[in-house]
Design a protein around this motif. Structure first.
Motif, PDB file in Angstrom:
ATOM      1  N   SER A  88     -12.751  -0.129   4.289  1.00  0.00           N
ATOM      2  CA  SER A  88     -12.356   0.391   5.597  1.00  0.00           C
ATOM      3  C   SER A  88     -10.932   0.910   5.534  1.00  0.00           C
ATOM      4  O   SER A  88     -10.171   0.607   4.611  1.00  0.00           O
ATOM      5  N   ASN A 147     -10.437  10.412   3.841  1.00  0.00           N
ATOM      6  CA  ASN A 147     -10.815  10.086   2.471  1.00  0.00           C
ATOM      7  C   ASN A 147     -10.090  10.998   1.486  1.00  0.00           C
ATOM      8  O   ASN A 147      -9.551  12.036   1.862  1.00  0.00           O
ATOM      9  N   GLN A 150     -15.638  11.542  -4.553  1.00  0.00           N
ATOM     10  CA  GLN A 150     -14.749  10.737  -3.722  1.00  0.00           C
ATOM     11  C   GLN A 150     -13.938   9.788  -4.585  1.00  0.00           C
ATOM     12  O   GLN A 150     -14.471   9.133  -5.492  1.00  0.00           O
ATOM     13  N   TRP A 173     -10.573  13.122  -2.206  1.00  0.00           N
ATOM     14  CA  TRP A 173     -11.573  13.687  -3.103  1.00  0.00           C
ATOM     15  C   TRP A 173     -10.890  14.337  -4.295  1.00  0.00           C
ATOM     16  O   TRP A 173      -9.718  14.713  -4.230  1.00  0.00           O
ATOM     17  N   ARG A 211      -6.553  -0.246   3.951  1.00  0.00           N
ATOM     18  CA  ARG A 211      -7.703  -1.154   4.004  1.00  0.00           C
ATOM     19  C   ARG A 211      -7.327  -2.603   4.304  1.00  0.00           C
ATOM     20  O   ARG A 211      -8.145  -3.364   4.838  1.00  0.00           O
ATOM     21  N   LYS A 239     -12.822   8.844   9.460  1.00  0.00           N
ATOM     22  CA  LYS A 239     -12.019   8.239   8.409  1.00  0.00           C
ATOM     23  C   LYS A 239     -11.447   9.312   7.491  1.00  0.00           C
ATOM     24  O   LYS A 239     -12.142  10.284   7.170  1.00  0.00           O
ATOM     25  N   LEU A 287     -17.256   9.120  10.901  1.00  0.00           N
ATOM     26  CA  LEU A 287     -16.922   7.697  10.861  1.00  0.00           C
ATOM     27  C   LEU A 287     -16.003   7.237  11.993  1.00  0.00           C
ATOM     28  O   LEU A 287     -16.338   6.203  12.613  1.00  0.00           O
ATOM     29  N   ASN A 330     -11.364   7.379  -3.207  1.00  0.00           N
ATOM     30  CA  ASN A 330     -11.212   6.067  -2.579  1.00  0.00           C
ATOM     31  C   ASN A 330     -12.568   5.399  -2.450  1.00  0.00           C
ATOM     32  O   ASN A 330     -13.612   6.054  -2.339  1.00  0.00           O
ATOM     33  N   ASP A 331     -12.564   4.086  -2.461  1.00  0.00           N
ATOM     34  CA  ASP A 331     -13.792   3.301  -2.362  1.00  0.00           C
ATOM     35  C   ASP A 331     -14.476   3.578  -1.032  1.00  0.00           C
ATOM     36  O   ASP A 331     -13.920   3.261   0.026  1.00  0.00           O
ATOM     37  N   PRO A 332     -15.695   4.159  -1.030  1.00  0.00           N
ATOM     38  CA  PRO A 332     -16.355   4.479   0.244  1.00  0.00           C
ATOM     39  C   PRO A 332     -16.633   3.246   1.095  1.00  0.00           C
ATOM     40  O   PRO A 332     -16.732   3.355   2.326  1.00  0.00           O
ATOM     41  N   ALA A 333     -16.771   2.078   0.433  1.00  0.00           N
ATOM     42  CA  ALA A 333     -17.104   0.869   1.185  1.00  0.00           C
ATOM     43  C   ALA A 333     -15.888   0.232   1.837  1.00  0.00           C
ATOM     44  O   ALA A 333     -16.034  -0.637   2.700  1.00  0.00           O
ATOM     45  N   ASP A 388     -13.604  12.661   7.401  1.00  0.00           N
ATOM     46  CA  ASP A 388     -15.007  12.461   7.760  1.00  0.00           C
ATOM     47  C   ASP A 388     -15.084  12.157   9.258  1.00  0.00           C
ATOM     48  O   ASP A 388     -14.792  11.044   9.700  1.00  0.00           O
TER      49      ASP A 388
END
Length: 534
Positions: free
Chosen positions: A393, A368, A386, A370, A417, A366, A364, A388-391, A361
């Motif tokens: 870091s 990720n 998605q 999918w 993270r 970042k 950002l 991984n947890d989008p929230a 992405d």
């Protein structure tokens, strides 16, 4: 010889006092602490010995043996793992073991557990003494409990300066760049995973002329009993202009193979690569591959699959391409190269193809992970979701997808993270974010419904900047943690579990490690993890 014996005795004693199992006491809570039921065990505890081959024709720098070689291997990174379908307590893995990390000199090493991952024995995969390195570990069981490893041995020259020279068509004893072999450990041989037959040659490649070379091999077998004795080998062939994906099939337990058959080709600037080959529960044989531009190009790549309905004799046209945004390598601030950008397998319960892949992405920015599924043999794919947890870091990368016989499946991935821990061997990295690594897992029901959220599979966060190997040799700047790691799933009356084999540099997992080759522990070690499905 006496010195070597004393060292071996010391190492064996050290291994004997190491606790085999480290069960988590984490209470239910957030990602960092909710590790109830997670088990981590250091698999790389057996002493691995190899003397420096000072007389080898590819070794022209005397300083390798004088100061950079460790007889007991330092780092152990990049791995695969498989569970014996005839005995879920029998787990076999394979990884690289580096005898000179700065020179990128290593051997493939097998890991074998017969007690469900509590204890491990390992050794060098035999039969490749004439080659400089053996690489790209991959293992697969067939439905009868026979084990196969497809191996890529290769040569390059280490010049007196320590630089790597890949123009090695003139180098003896074979004058070859690389080759494709199958190593077999059959039930008729006794201890599967520990006793290995001499390698079976599938193909050789020379560096002269067009510079044709092979890379990124994968092996599959008769997983579901539809084609007894069948073994499936796939790899890529690169001639400087095109990257071709080929397949070769054996129907006699790997004793003989058909000539490599071209199933897909791509030319610059995008290339086909990273094949996965596997059997489906209905007897189909699948090959997945990627079509990617060079890393750091910030353009698009894709993934697709072909299928054979006649045990690899003929192949379909490629199905729908799942596209992705290609990101950088390495992910800064670390220096390790990013590895295989996707993973593909089949769900044993319903025959759906499962595809997990990286997507960068840029907004950002970042990395990720999918997930997409196909219920029609890869002709079309579902809308990606998605993983991984989008929230959370931090970048995520090097995904691995696997499925259990009951249809539940999971995606494991490296995850940055959490901050680097207080016991980080690199003091300057303590407390840094988006630097150190954990393994995360996301489980799914057979229909694709998430089972809980991301789970932490590692009990210790680890730093990839601890004494890493250098793929480019002394003058290289990119480092290495492996291009992928291993995973599988089982469903038994005891429960459904993910089984993982991955890297860690944590000081808590260094049993059997000794100083050598200009390095001192901690090193990259192989860690087995068992994680229950919630």
């Amino acid at each position: 010889m006496a010195s070597r014996s004393r060292i071996l005795s010391t190492l064996v004693a050290a291994v004997g006092v190491v606790a085999a199992l480290a069960a988590s006491a984490g209470a239910t809570g957030g990602y960092e602490t909710d590790t109830a039921g997670v088990v981590n065990v250091q698999a790389s505890t057996t002493p691995i010995f190899q003397a420096c081959p000072s007389g080898a024709p590819w070794l022209r720098d005397p300083d390798v043996c004088a100061s950079r070689w460790s007889q007991f291997a330092n780092d152990k990174s990049e791995s695969d793992l498989a569970v014996d379908p005839t005995n879920p307590d029998h787990i076999v893995g394979m990884s690289k073991a580096f005898f000179s990390p700065n020179d990128y000199l290593f051997r493939l090493v097998w890991y074998d557990s017969t007690d469900g991952g509590q204890t491990w024995t390992s050794g060098i995969l035999p039969g490749y003494d004439d080659w400089m390195d053996t690489t790209d570990p991959v293992v697969a069981f067939d439905s009868q409990g026979n084990l196969y490893a497809l191996v890529l041995p290769f040569n390059f020259v280490i010049e007196p300066s320590g630089d790597h020279n890949w123009d090695i068509g003139h180098v003896n004893p074979k004058g070859l760049n690389d080759a494709i072999y199958l190593s077999r450990s059959l039930r008729s041989d006794g201890q599967v995973g520990r006793n290995w037959q001499p390698p079976v040659l599938l193909a050789t490649y020379h560096a002269s002329g067009l510079g044709i070379t092979a890379d990124k091999q994968w092996v599959g077998a008769d997983t579901f009993g539809k084609h007894p004795g069948s073994v499936y080998a796939s790899w890529i062939v690169f001639d400087g202009a095109a990257l071709n994906t080929v397949v070769s099939v054996s129907t006699d337990y790997g004793a003989h193979f058909t000539p490599p058959k071209l199933i897909s080709s791509a030319t610059k600037p995008k290339f086909n690569g990273d094949p996965y080959v596997f059997e489906g529960p209905e007897g189909n044989v699948y090959v997945g591959y990627d079509t990617l531009p060079p890393k750091q190009s910030y353009t698009t790549g894709g993934f697709q699959a072909v299928v054979s309905h006649d045990n690899g004799q003929t192949w379909s046209k490629p199905g729908q391409q799942v596209t992705t945004s290609v990101g950088p390598t390495p992910y800064v601030p670390d220096t390790f190269r990013d590895g295989t950008p996707y993973s593909m397998t089949v769900n044993p319960a319903n025959g759906n193809l499962l595809l997990a892949y990286e997507n960068y992405d840029r907004s950002l920015p970042k990395g990720n992970i999918w997930l997409a599924q196909s219920g029609d043999e890869g002709k079309t794919w579902s809308k990606p979701v998605q993983v991984n947890d989008p929230a959370a870091s931090g970048d995520t990368f090097q995904q691995k997808v696997f499925a259990a016989p009951n249809g539940e499946f999971g995606v494991a991935f490296y995850d940055r993270r959490l901050a680097c821990p207080a016991n980080d061997p690199v003091p300057a990295d303590v407390g840094l974010t988006n630097t150190c690594i954990d393994v995360s897992l996301q489980f799914y029901a057979a229909n694709g419904t998430p089972l809980g959220g991301n789970r932490r599979a590692t009990l210790e966060t680890w730093d990839p900047n601890v004494a890493p190997p250098k793929p480019g040799g002394l003058s290289g700047t990119t480092t290495f943690i492996g291009d992928y790691f291993g995973g599988a799933m089982t469903s038994t009356p005891e429960g459904t579990f993910a089984h993982l084999l991955f890297v860690s540099t944590s000081p808590d997992y260094q049993a059997g490690a000794v100083a050598g080759g200009g390095f001192s522990p901690p090193y990259q070690q192989q860690i087995y993890a068992r994680v229950p499905v919630p």
